[in-house]
Design a protein around this motif. Structure first.
Motif, PDB file in Angstrom:
ATOM      1  N   ASN A  99      47.038  43.074  40.596  1.00 20.75           N
ATOM      2  CA  ASN A  99      46.150  42.447  39.621  1.00 20.75           C
ATOM      3  C   ASN A  99      44.695  42.725  39.985  1.00 20.75           C
ATOM      4  O   ASN A  99      44.026  41.894  40.574  1.00 20.75           O
ATOM      5  CB  ASN A  99      46.408  40.939  39.576  1.00 20.75           C
ATOM      6  N   GLU A 153      40.988  45.138  38.606  1.00 23.72           N
ATOM      7  CA  GLU A 153      40.360  45.772  37.442  1.00 23.72           C
ATOM      8  C   GLU A 153      40.578  47.275  37.479  1.00 23.72           C
ATOM      9  O   GLU A 153      40.418  47.917  38.523  1.00 23.72           O
ATOM     10  CB  GLU A 153      38.853  45.489  37.414  1.00 23.72           C
ATOM     11  N   LEU A 156      43.468  45.039  33.273  1.00 28.98           N
ATOM     12  CA  LEU A 156      43.980  44.507  34.533  1.00 28.98           C
ATOM     13  C   LEU A 156      45.353  45.083  34.825  1.00 28.98           C
ATOM     14  O   LEU A 156      46.139  45.344  33.915  1.00 28.98           O
ATOM     15  CB  LEU A 156      44.083  42.978  34.470  1.00 28.98           C
TER      16      LEU A 156
END
Length: 371
Positions: free
Chosen positions: A6, A8, A43
Motif C-alpha cells: 500500500n 503511492e 495506491l
C-alpha cells in the motif's frame, strides 16, 4: 513507503493528458486513481507496479514512491535519506544513479541533493553508483517537501519493443493511445489513418481491439529490484487476454516508404492479420466496407508561417474527402494550428487542451459522427 502492498504509485504523462490517463487507470481496476499535474497517482503494492508497466498504454513511466519528508538543508536531507529502507527495494549488487530536481525550496542545488542521497544509499546499502545505471532513484524537492521514488520502467514506456522503423517527428505510442481514448475509442470499431506515417495510430488501435498488453514484448527496470518476484511476474505475463478483433484497421500514406515501415512495424507487433496499409493520397481516402468508425490523423503542421500557408490546401482536401465520403464516421485531427484545423471545414467540438509534442503544443480536434 507505508507498507509493501500500500504505497503511492505515480504514472507520468504529458501535461494536458492527465484526465485521459486517469480514466484508463481507473478502467483497468487500479485503486483510487487521481489526476495530478504531470500524471496520475494510485495506491498499490509491487504487483500493481508490474501490472501498470505491463497494462497501461498512456503512461510514460511508472514510479514507486519510497518516502516523503521535509528537508530544508542538505544535512537534514542526508539524515532523512539514510532512514529510507533502501534494502527492501534496491539490491546491493545492482548499480543505481540518482536524479534530483528542486523547485521553490531552501535546498536549491539539485546536483548537491543528488550527491547526498547517493551517499546515503551507498552508506546504508553498499550498492555501487554509476552514471550509466539502469536503476534510477528520482528525488523531487518542491517547497521543501522531498519525495523519493524509484523508476520501475527503465526505458520510457512508449518503447513497446516492436517499432524499429520511424519517420520524422513520430508520435509516441503513449500519446496516440490517449488521443484514441479522448476520441471515445475502446476497440469496438474500425479505425482509419489516411496519413499513417510509421503506423502508430493504426497499430495502437489494433492492439487495443486485440487486448494485447502494451508491455508484453519488453523488459523493465523493476526486474532488477530487491522487491522483484520472478515467478509471480511470469504468472502475470502468462495470462492470455488476447482476442481476434471484430474489425480491421487501416492506414494509408502517399509515401511508399511509410507504408512499408507501417507494415513491418505491424508485423513485429503481431497485428498484421487485422491491419491493412496502402499507398494513397488524401483525396483517394475511402471508407472500408462495413460500419462507420473513427478516422484519426496527425497531419504535418509546419513550424513557420510560410509552412502553415502552404499546408492549408492539404487540410482543405482532407476535410473535403472526409465530409464527402465518411458519413457516420467520427474524426480526430491532431495539429498545433487552429487555423489549419478549421481549414478542413469539419464541425469540430471544443478542442482538447494543448499538449507538448516535438517542441510544439498540439491539440486534438474531434467531431461527432459526420452527417
Amino acid at each position: 513507503m507505508t507498507s509493501d502492498n500500500n504505497f503511492e504509485i505515480f504514472l507520468s504523462t504529458l501535461p494536458g493528458l492527465e484526465p485521459a490517463l486517469c480514466e484508463e487507470v481507473r478502467l483497468k481496476g487500479f485503486r483510487q486513481p487521481k489526476a495530478v499535474p504531470g500524471g496520475v497517482v494510485t495506491l498499490g503494492g509491487w504487483p500493481e507496479v508490474w501490472r501498470a508497466n505491463l497494462w497501461i498504454r498512456g503512461a510514460g513511466r511508472v514510479l514507486a514512491r519510497l518516502a516523503s519528508f521535509r528537508a530544508v538543508h542538505l544535512a537534514q536531507l542526508d539524515d532523512r535519506a539514510r532512514r529510507v529502507p533502501w534494502g527492501s527495494v534496491l539490491r546491493p549488487d545492482v548499480p543505481f544513479r540518482v536524479e534530483a530536481s528542486c523547485a521553490g525550496s531552501r535546498i536549491y542545488h539539485s546536483g548537491a541533493a543528488a550527491e547526498r542521497v547517493e551517499a546515503a544509499i551507498r552508506g546504508t546499502l553498499g550498492a555501487p553508483c554509476s552514471a550509466e545505471a539502469g536503476i534510477v532513484v528520482r528525488v523531487r524537492i518542491e517547497h521543501d517537501l522531498c519525495t523519493v521514488s524509484v523508476d520501475t520502467s527503465g526505458e520510457l514506456l512508449h518503447k513497446r519493443g516492436y517499432k524499429e522503423a520511424v519517420n520524422r517527428a513520430p508520435m509516441r505510442e503513449t500519446m496516440a493511445a490517449l488521443f484514441l481514448r479522448q476520441c471515445g475509442y475502446d476497440g469496438g470499431e474500425p479505425v482509419l489513418d489516411p496519413m499513417c506515417g510509421s503506423g502508430t495510430f493504426v497499430i495502437e488501435a489494433a492492439e487495443i481491439a486485440a487486448r494485447l498488453n502494451p508491455g508484453r514484448a519488453r523488459h523493465f527496470a523493476f526486474e532488477h529490484l530487491a522487491s522483484f518476484d520472478a515467478e509471480a511476474w511470469q504468472r502475470m505475463r502468462a495470462v492470455r487476454s488476447g482476442r481476434t478483433p471484430a474489425f480491421r484497421f487501416y492506414g494509408s500514406d502517399r509515401d511508399a516508404g511509410a507504408v512499408a515501415m507501417s507494415r513491418a512495424n505491424a508485423e513485429r507487433a503481431g497485428v498484421s492479420d487485422f491491419t491493412e496499409f496502402r499507398q494513397a493520397t488524401i483525396s483517394e481516402a475511402v471508407p472500408p466496407e462495413g460500419p462507420a468508425g473513427l478516422v484519426i490523423v496527425n497531419p504535418p503542421y509546419g513550424t513557420r508561417i510560410g509552412d502553415r500557408k502552404a499546408l492549408t490546401p492539404l487540410y482543405r482536401a482532407l476535410g473535403q474527402s472526409l465530409m464527402s465520403r465518411f458519413s457516420g464516421w467520427r474524426v480526430g485531427i491532431v495539429t498545433s494550428e487552429p487555423g489549419l484545423a478549421h481549414a478542413t471545414g469539419l464541425p469540430f467540438l471544443p478542442p482538447g487542451p494543448p499538449v507538448p509534442h516535438g517542441g510544439l503544443r498540439v491539440s486534438l480536434y474531434r467531431t461527432g459522427p459526420l452527417a
